[in-house]
Design an enzyme around this catalytic site. Structure first.
Site, PDB file in Angstrom:
ATOM      1  N   ASP A  27      43.961  39.569 -29.511  1.00 14.22           N
ATOM      2  CA  ASP A  27      45.120  38.781 -29.954  1.00 14.22           C
ATOM      3  C   ASP A  27      44.716  37.355 -30.390  1.00 14.22           C
ATOM      4  O   ASP A  27      45.312  36.361 -29.936  1.00 14.22           O
ATOM      5  CB  ASP A  27      46.158  38.653 -28.817  1.00 14.22           C
ATOM      6  CG  ASP A  27      46.530  39.983 -28.185  1.00 14.22           C
ATOM      7  OD1 ASP A  27      46.602  40.978 -28.915  1.00 14.22           O
ATOM      8  OD2 ASP A  27      46.755  40.008 -26.958  1.00 14.22           O
ATOM      9  N   GLU A 234      55.453  43.654 -33.215  1.00 17.91           N
ATOM     10  CA  GLU A 234      54.971  42.533 -32.379  1.00 17.91           C
ATOM     11  C   GLU A 234      53.973  41.717 -33.197  1.00 17.91           C
ATOM     12  O   GLU A 234      53.790  41.960 -34.389  1.00 17.91           O
ATOM     13  CB  GLU A 234      54.329  43.065 -31.092  1.00 17.91           C
ATOM     14  CG  GLU A 234      53.102  43.915 -31.306  1.00 17.91           C
ATOM     15  CD  GLU A 234      52.550  44.553 -30.033  1.00 17.91           C
ATOM     16  OE1 GLU A 234      53.123  44.396 -28.944  1.00 17.91           O
ATOM     17  OE2 GLU A 234      51.518  45.239 -30.145  1.00 17.91           O
TER      18      GLU A 234
HETATM   19  O1  FUB Z   1      47.523  41.867 -25.451  1.00 25.65           O
HETATM   20  C1  FUB Z   1      48.727  42.389 -24.945  1.00 25.65           C
HETATM   21  C2  FUB Z   1      49.611  42.786 -26.063  1.00 25.65           C
HETATM   22  O2  FUB Z   1      48.956  43.762 -26.880  1.00 25.65           O
HETATM   23  C3  FUB Z   1      49.949  41.696 -27.034  1.00 25.65           C
HETATM   24  O3  FUB Z   1      50.890  40.789 -26.550  1.00 25.65           O
HETATM   25  C4  FUB Z   1      50.401  42.510 -28.180  1.00 25.65           C
HETATM   26  O4  FUB Z   1      50.550  41.817 -29.377  1.00 25.65           O
HETATM   27  C5  FUB Z   1      49.307  43.555 -28.235  1.00 25.65           C
HETATM   28  O5  FUB Z   1      48.164  43.106 -28.923  1.00 25.65           O
END
Ligand code: FUB
Length: 335
Positions: A27, A234
């Protein structure tokens, strides 16, 4: 039966090697501060929790900041910048963070579950881009869900983008109110949008009620919830290129990094295409950062861990714009 991927071949074919190999990172949110590239990733660990659709296996407990002098140069790990035990309101799961600078102070924005298991977004501040950061006693008032991305606009306003489906709990909110009875809309209904709020001058709170962003198709209709190849899931990110706002994001269960463009930081944004094809691992998450007059995509995959989806490695690659402002799609394993 599906054959197991040939990870050695994928390593050879990859667009980028992992930026670091001594820890797992994911991320990546990249910024240039004080003339150096700083990367704010999640720090992946094996918390021993089995995989589920809620993302409970992503049990991260601290943040490390990485930095480099120049694109593709040697990477420095600055060590622990913030630990879960030092965040008074948080109980677990330090997921994707981002950072901003204002008047010589550095701000780390991060999601975590609170004492009731609900994701909120917190802020921690420090004097240096690499931290250490000191967490505020409470999460941002009115914040919820995950994946904060802060965008400093040219007029001096700062905006916080956020939201994520499934484990990120965005489907349990309507008009900024939580209710367990809410669920993802039906396929033919408009998809849930990411959220944005302008930050107060001290960057510690929302200056306004979060707004839902509209992501539109080529006909100007809000993308449908069933349009899994294009709808927001997301990993929100905002950047501006030649005066146009580019909102980019992950489609989650279809594993694309896509983008949509508009003329305001609030949107609406019209879908334009894909930036990155699926990587090894379930999640895909990125940032886009200019270094001089070149633009770079920071992303992650699970090749180094041989496909363990919660043990990821951050990577980078240059992106290219076409004359019409569209972005060429990158294949993470071009061979
Ligand atoms: O790293 C945990 C979660 O996985 C992140 O918040 C999302 O965007 C995904 O990458």
């Amino acid at each position: 039966m599906d054959q197991a991927p040939d990870y050695e071949e994928l390593e050879r074919a990859a667009l980028s090697p992992p930026l670091v190999r001594h820890i797992y990172t994911a991320d990546p949110s990249a910024h240039v501060f004080e003339g150096r590239i700083y990367i704010y990733p999640s720090h992946d660990i094996d918390a021993g929790i089995p995989f589920n659709d809620n993302g409970d296996h992503f049990g991260m407990e601290d943040y490390h900041v990485l930095s480099m002098d120049e694109p593709f140069g040697p990477v420095q790990d600055h060590g622990v910048a913030l630990h879960l035990r030092d965040i008074p309101w948080a109980s677990r799961q330090l997921w994707a963070p981002d950072a901003a600078e204002k008047d010589g102070t550095y701000y780390l924005f991060f999601p975590a579950r609170d004492q009731h298991g609900r994701f909120r977004i917190g802020v921690a501040t420090g004097d240096r881009p690499e931290g250490p950061f000191r967490a505020r006693p409470s999460a941002i008032r009115g914040s919820y869900s995950i994946d904060p991305a802060v965008y400093a606009d040219e007029d001096g306003a700062y905006y916080l983008y956020f939201g994520g489906l499934w484990g990120g709990q965005l489907q349990e909110y309507r008009h900024n109110r939580y209710d367990k009875v809410y669920a993802e809309p039906a396929d033919e209904e408009p998809a849930l949008g990411p959220r944005v709020a302008r930050l107060t001058d001290d960057l510690l709170e929302f200056a306004e009620v979060p707004r839902e962003i509209k992501l539109l198709d080529e006909q100007g209709e809000v993308l449908k919830a069933g349009d899994h190849d294009r709808r927001f899931f997301e990993a929100a990110w905002m950047h501006r290129y030649q005066g146009t706002y580019y909102f980019s994001y992950s489609t989650g269960n279809t594993h694309y990094i896509c983008y949509a463009t508009g003329s305001s930081p609030y949107g609406p944004f019209t879908y334009r295409g894909r930036i990155l094809s699926p990587v090894i691992g379930w999640t895909t998450h990125h940032s886009i950062c200019a270094v001089g007059d070149r633009w770079y995509l920071f992303y992650h995959d699970s090749v180094l861990s041989r496909g363990i989806t919660h043990l990821r490695s951050v990577k980078m690659a240059e992106i290219r714009y076409r004359p019409d402002g569209s972005i060429e799609t990158l294949d993470p394993y071009p061979g």
